[in-house]
Enzyme design. Structure first.
Site, PDB file in Angstrom:
ATOM      1  N   SER A 248       0.833  -1.202   0.000  1.00  0.00           N
ATOM      2  CA  SER A 248       0.000   0.000   0.000  1.00  0.00           C
ATOM      3  C   SER A 248       0.869   1.255   0.000  1.00  0.00           C
ATOM      4  CB  SER A 248      -0.917  -0.006   1.221  1.00  0.00           C
ATOM      5  OG  SER A 248      -1.456   1.274   1.428  1.00  0.00           O
TER       6      SER A 248
ATOM      7  N   HIS B 225      -2.542   6.702   3.047  1.00  0.00           N
ATOM      8  CA  HIS B 225      -2.754   5.267   3.271  1.00  0.00           C
ATOM      9  C   HIS B 225      -4.030   5.029   4.100  1.00  0.00           C
ATOM     10  CE1 HIS B 225      -1.830   1.101   4.582  1.00  0.00           C
ATOM     11  NE2 HIS B 225      -2.191   1.528   5.780  1.00  0.00           N
TER      12      HIS B 225
ATOM     13  N   ARG C 247       1.262   8.274   5.411  1.00  0.00           N
ATOM     14  CA  ARG C 247       0.392   7.579   6.367  1.00  0.00           C
ATOM     15  C   ARG C 247      -1.056   8.049   6.256  1.00  0.00           C
ATOM     16  NH1 ARG C 247       2.162   4.877  11.385  1.00  0.00           N
ATOM     17  NH2 ARG C 247       4.352   4.368  11.091  1.00  0.00           N
TER      18      ARG C 247
END
Lengths: 212, 212
Positions: free
Chosen positions: B17, B49, B46
């Site tokens: 990912s 994601h 992050r």
């Protein structure tokens, strides 16, 4: 209480926000808005309110009478099984189960070489049968629940399946849409815990005849 | 451990990912990517994601050296104060405080006619001084923390302020950007608990010299 607000100030914000959201959804859905029931529009409004992302109006899918089935489950005080603590923390209900940190979950994940999220669904099996599953994060959890319905005859009343991400999430949700399970999900990689929580809290509100 | 994954399968998904996310961020930021430090790009990754929404690459703002200050706070084992349980549930840290359901919070909210989220920040005052605040939901909480810094000389090490919604959220975040407080925030109505949690867990990882 409306949308978790318990003070006048909090309630005012929630109400004003919902008015703005209503307009945004009208704009984005256009004529297609007539394809949705009032309850469905209420659920969509909650999701857009929770994310400030009106694209969700086009992404949310209702399959196999999910709202009616969800309300029935809640009124029978069925279990709600979740994939992670953030979802658990957001749901306003007294029977929420989260096995992600269960000893048995760690054991199965290790032994079967699967994710903890998937193993946790296996541990939750008896709660999922005639219960509701709410997945806001892990596609592997959604795949495992679908497997349980196909291979082990487990029958959930409703799956709120909105895992998020670029790896496996879209595919897991597409597979969910092909089943006969009552479900609410999203198209594409978007989803997440606020989406999951907004949907299930909307259904809980409906089950108490509160405003969705 | 990387991003909460504890199994090989979970780790593989997280890594794959992040590779996809990295490409999406490169595309969306274009040449502007050189304006960001590696740590900042890690935090942005992050968030993208966690939301599968690459628009965040353009929305996240870093003000007044927030990562360095946040790392310092964490290494001193400072308190982290959050606005709601969903944020609390997601943070991997041992000193997280959430006063939303505190008795004192209900009293102050009632007496002062403010939201519980705002009242909870007042209750948390001593933890906020030299501590970190993480707000994923309530603009009124962010306004109250800013007020505490201006009127009561409270000095947070870092505010992760990403309240979400169409009412007051943008304005509260714009105000935050005008202060001298170290902060990480977003432009516009978008934000939310996964964004807040992704940011603070990134900083916690950095404080342990783990991969952000």
């Amino acid at each position: 209480m409306f949308m978790g607000a318990t003070t006048k100030n909090g309630l005012d914000i929630a109400k004003k926000s919902r008015e703005i959201v209503k307009d945004k959804i009208k704009n984005i859905l256009g004529k297609d808005i007539i394809k949705y029931s009032n309850e469905e529009i209420g659920i969509i409004e909650r999701v857009v309110h929770a994310t400030a992302d009106e694209e969700y109006a086009k992404l949310i899918k209702f399959n196999n009478n999910p709202i009616k089935n969800g309300i029935e489950g809640i009124r029978n005080n069925c279990s709600i099984v979740v994939d992670i603590g953030m979802v658990e923390a957001g749901i306003r209900y007294n029977k929420v189960y989260n096995f992600i940190n269960d000893k048995e979950t760690f054991k199965i994940a290790e032994k079967e070489q699967i994710t903890r999220a998937a193993a946790a669904m296996r541990v939750a099996k008896s709660h999922i049968n005639e219960g509701i599953v709410v997945i806001g994060n892990a596609p592997t959890a959604l795949y495992e629940v679908i497997r349980l319905t196909m291979e082990e005859n487990i029958k959930p009343k409703l799956i709120v399946g909105v895992p998020v991400g670029y790896v496996k999430a879209s595919e897991s949700k597409e597979l969910l849409c092909k089943t006969k399970i009552p479900s609410i999900t999203t198209t594409g990689p978007k989803g997440g815990t606020p989406v999951a929580v907004a949907i299930i809290n909307g259904i809980i509100a409906l089950s108490k005849n509160e405003r969705v």
